[in-house]
Scaffold this motif. Structure first.
Motif, PDB file in Angstrom:
ATOM      1  N   GLU A 242      37.775  46.253  16.741  1.00 23.02           N
ATOM      2  CA  GLU A 242      37.723  47.699  17.003  1.00 23.02           C
ATOM      3  C   GLU A 242      39.069  48.355  16.708  1.00 23.02           C
TER       4      GLU A 242
ATOM      5  N   ALA B 213      39.475  51.057  13.741  1.00 23.76           N
ATOM      6  CA  ALA B 213      39.883  52.408  14.146  1.00 23.76           C
ATOM      7  C   ALA B 213      41.108  52.855  13.339  1.00 23.76           C
TER       8      ALA B 213
ATOM      9  N   THR C 105      33.738  54.879  16.415  1.00 26.10           N
ATOM     10  CA  THR C 105      33.369  54.110  17.617  1.00 26.10           C
ATOM     11  C   THR C 105      32.516  52.952  17.156  1.00 26.10           C
ATOM     12  N   VAL C 106      32.830  51.754  17.631  1.00 24.86           N
ATOM     13  CA  VAL C 106      32.078  50.569  17.234  1.00 24.86           C
ATOM     14  C   VAL C 106      31.007  50.263  18.270  1.00 24.86           C
ATOM     15  N   ARG C 107      29.789  50.014  17.783  1.00 26.59           N
ATOM     16  CA  ARG C 107      28.704  49.531  18.641  1.00 26.59           C
ATOM     17  C   ARG C 107      28.295  48.168  18.143  1.00 26.59           C
ATOM     18  N   TRP C 108      28.233  47.208  19.057  1.00 19.81           N
ATOM     19  CA  TRP C 108      27.919  45.817  18.706  1.00 19.81           C
ATOM     20  C   TRP C 108      26.420  45.565  18.909  1.00 19.81           C
TER      21      TRP C 108
ATOM     22  N   LYS D 218      36.171  41.122  19.622  1.00 18.81           N
ATOM     23  CA  LYS D 218      35.612  42.474  19.511  1.00 18.81           C
ATOM     24  C   LYS D 218      36.704  43.538  19.641  1.00 18.81           C
ATOM     25  N   ALA D 219      37.562  43.368  20.626  1.00 23.52           N
ATOM     26  CA  ALA D 219      38.630  44.346  20.851  1.00 23.52           C
ATOM     27  C   ALA D 219      39.548  44.432  19.635  1.00 23.52           C
TER      28      ALA D 219
ATOM     29  N   THR E  94      34.118  38.918  12.257  1.00 26.71           N
ATOM     30  CA  THR E  94      32.907  39.728  12.111  1.00 26.71           C
ATOM     31  C   THR E  94      32.543  39.850  10.642  1.00 26.71           C
TER      32      THR E  94
END
Length: 198
Positions: free
Chosen positions: A178, A182, A193-196, A174-175, A88
């Motif tokens: 995060e 975190a 909290t992650v928002r994609w 993604k996991a 990312t």
């Protein structure tokens, strides 16, 4: 006809957590500053990491490339070995919904992307070059063979880059991102909290 792509995921969670925290401590804070849960996270702390590489994926496949003419053709079969990185770009990160009282925030990130797709020249093997039709009896000056070999290697490089479209790989990346982020922000007492983005 292409064989199924066999992909082995090599998750590097513990190394990335250590690297992320190490960079944050070295770049985001002076060693003499005490960590305080009241510190508000900044986007500069995230962007200091530049890129968060979450997976290194190995790709193995059989690629067949052909050059054909009116009277025949030549085919090259290549056993492809390579890899790519999935991560990312944190330079595009931004915060939204920051709640200083509860020490919570939403971090918006771009979708994971492929970086460094690489055809491993040492492990990739050309194992067959075959001719058909009248090309079997006509002398080859080497140019056509060179063309088909070059195409086979180019197609192999493209196949490695295209393998990243697997939704399981993206979900795993993604996991992992995060989890790392975190842990990164929990060290200063914040829940992220992650928002994609789409």
């Amino acid at each position: 006809m292409k064989s199924k792509i066999r992909i082995m995921l090599l998750v590097v969670a513990s190394a990335l957590v250590g690297l992320g925290l190490g960079i944050w401590i070295g770049v985001g804070r002076r060693e003499t500053e005490p960590a305080s849960p009241r510190d508000r996270p900044t986007i500069q702390q995230v962007q200091a990491l530049a890129s968060l590489i979450t997976q290194r994926v190995e790709v193995s496949d059989l690629e067949e490339t052909a050059v054909t003419g009116r009277t025949g053709g030549i085919r090259a079969a290549l056993l492809i070995k390579g890899d790519f990185l999935l991560g990312t770009d944190l330079s595009e990160a931004r915060f939204e919904a920051v709640d200083p009282a509860a020490h919570r925030a939403v971090l918006v990130l771009p979708q994971p992307r492929v970086t460094s797709p690489r055809l491993d020249q040492n492990r990739t093997r050309m194992f067959a070059i075959t001719e058909n039709g009248l090309w079997l009896i006509s002398p080859d000056d080497g140019k056509t063979t060179t063309i088909v070999i070059n195409r086979a290697y180019r197609d192999g490089q493209n196949l490695i880059a295209d393998a990243a479209g697997d939704p399981h790989l993206v979900a795993g990346s993604k996991a992992q991102a995060e989890l790392v982020l975190a842990t990164f922000f929990r060290a200063i007492g914040w829940e992220i909290t992650v928002r994609w983005t789409n």
